[in-house]
Design an enzyme around this catalytic site. Structure first.
Site, mmCIF file in Angstrom:
data_model
loop_
_atom_site.group_PDB
_atom_site.id
_atom_site.type_symbol
_atom_site.label_atom_id
_atom_site.label_comp_id
_atom_site.label_asym_id
_atom_site.label_seq_id
_atom_site.Cartn_x
_atom_site.Cartn_y
_atom_site.Cartn_z
ATOM 1 N N GLY A 10 0.822 -1.203 0.000
ATOM 2 C CA GLY A 10 0.000 0.000 0.000
ATOM 3 C C GLY A 10 0.856 1.253 0.000
ATOM 4 N N VAL A 12 1.321 3.610 2.365
ATOM 5 C CA VAL A 12 2.132 3.748 3.574
ATOM 6 C C VAL A 12 3.139 2.614 3.680
ATOM 7 C CG1 VAL A 12 2.081 3.836 6.100
ATOM 8 C CG2 VAL A 12 0.346 5.057 4.775
ATOM 9 N N PHE A 36 -4.967 -10.511 5.777
ATOM 10 C CA PHE A 36 -5.743 -10.065 6.928
ATOM 11 C C PHE A 36 -7.196 -10.519 6.878
ATOM 12 C CE2 PHE A 36 -2.039 -7.861 7.932
ATOM 13 C CZ PHE A 36 -2.159 -7.221 9.165
ATOM 14 N N TYR A 98 -1.710 2.143 12.209
ATOM 15 C CA TYR A 98 -2.190 3.399 11.641
ATOM 16 C C TYR A 98 -3.714 3.407 11.611
ATOM 17 C CZ TYR A 98 2.663 3.414 10.463
ATOM 18 O OH TYR A 98 4.023 3.351 10.574
ATOM 19 N N ASP A 101 -8.774 9.662 10.698
ATOM 20 C CA ASP A 101 -9.663 10.731 11.135
ATOM 21 C C ASP A 101 -11.124 10.295 11.118
ATOM 22 O OD1 ASP A 101 -8.920 10.841 8.201
ATOM 23 O OD2 ASP A 101 -10.707 12.108 8.148
ATOM 24 N N TYR A 124 -16.277 1.781 7.807
ATOM 25 C CA TYR A 124 -14.821 1.904 7.826
ATOM 26 C C TYR A 124 -14.345 2.524 9.135
ATOM 27 C CZ TYR A 124 -10.249 3.993 6.840
ATOM 28 O OH TYR A 124 -8.937 4.395 6.915
ATOM 29 N N LYS A 128 -12.137 0.723 12.175
ATOM 30 C CA LYS A 128 -10.825 1.264 12.561
ATOM 31 C C LYS A 128 -10.811 1.634 14.049
ATOM 32 C CE LYS A 128 -7.694 1.998 10.284
ATOM 33 N NZ LYS A 128 -6.505 1.154 9.999
#
Length: 298
Positions: A10, A12, A36, A98, A101, A124, A128
């Site tokens: 990805g 990052v 995952f 990670y 927001d 989402y 997270k």
């Protein structure tokens, strides 16, 4: 040190694999080696590699599709990190993860602090947030970095998309009521490297949540105008001028998942902990622009 990077393919993960290389031996896994969607398999990966630090950049980030695939989003964003955190607690490894927001509801106009109440608007964000909570509950030594509006030269890139559209259109409509800070994958990786160096030197910052974004703020409209203006200043032939990027509200583009309007994140805690300054989002975006833009035409 031995570092285990997950999600290497990805935005990052790619930056992490490059930036962290000087810090020690690296084992980097993409989906083929660390899937995952089968979280139980991740324990074997960690125990085989025996890392000092687990750096998890794997995530389900298809925000709209998550509304129709909540179970897959949960496996990747919640269950996977929970397994990693449990094994980290058992082995004494640090875990770096990670988040986003999108754990906030986007209300107000001030920057969110790490201890502000969360309230995700979509699947989402919910998954997270649950991942954050699972890591904290595990008792492992951890750093969870919430970031926003991530960009990098490759992959699903807002800058490249805007410049591509600006080559063929003389007008664009871009949302102007969502506020945040575009943040490069490179900056995220460099701050992660700083944190790992302190772990290696036995001077780790306190375990917990931190906000990691570039300084300043803009809207998607302002972001698009900046990229187009910068490209034109470098002589790139575009059909569209920045002033023809028209401001529209979020409601103009209905999506399956609701988006937060206020994605401003306060980075005071991180800056104090690491003793660093964070670049303005425009300065930070230059690295991505330098890679995307062709050479200046004469």
């Amino acid at each position: 040190m031995k570092l285990l990077i997950l999600g290497r393919d990805g935005q990052v993960g790619t930056a992490l694999t490059q930036v962290l290389a000087p810090l020690g031996a690296i084992a980097a896994y993409g989906r083929q080696g660390a899937d995952f969607s089968h979280p139980a398999d991740l324990e074997g990966v960690v125990k085989r590699e025996q890392p000092d630090v687990i750096v998890n950049a794997a995530a389900y980030t298809a925000v709209d599709r998550a509304e129709s695939e909540p179970e897959l989003a949960r496996l990747v964003n919640t269950e996977g990190p929970a397994v990693l955190a449990r094994v980290a607690a058992e082995t004494g490894a640090w875990m770096i993860h990670y988040s986003t927001d999108y754990v906030f509801d986007g209300s107000g106009t001030t920057a969110w602090a790490e201890d502000d109440p969360t309230g995700p608007l979509n699947v989402y964000g919910e998954t997270k947030r649950a991942g954050e909570e699972a890591i904290a509950a595990s008792g492992c030594k951890h750093l969870v970095f919430r970031t926003s509006w991530v960009h990098a030269p490759g992959g699903n890139n807002f800058i490249a998309k805007m410049l591509s559209l600006a080559q063929s259109r003389d007008e664009l409509k871009v949302i102007d009521d969502q506020h945040g800070a575009p943040t490069s994958a490179r900056l995220i990786a460099e701050v992660t490297a700083r944190a790992i160096q302190q772990i290696a030197n036995d001077r780790p910052i306190p375990s917990g949540l931190y906000h990691l974004v570039a300084s300043g703020e803009t809207t998607w409209n302002g972001y698009a105008r900046f990229a187009i203006a910068e490209a034109l200043a470098r002589g790139v032939p575009l059909k569209l001028a920045p002033e023809r990027v028209l401001a529209v509200p979020t409601s103009a583009f209905p999506t399956p998942a609701r988006r937060p309007l206020n994605s401003r994140l306060s980075t005071l805690k991180l800056r104090d902990a690491l003793g660093i300054d964070l670049p303005n989002w425009k300065t930070d975006a230059m690295g991505t622009l330098d890679t995307i833009l062709p050479e200046k035409m004469t």
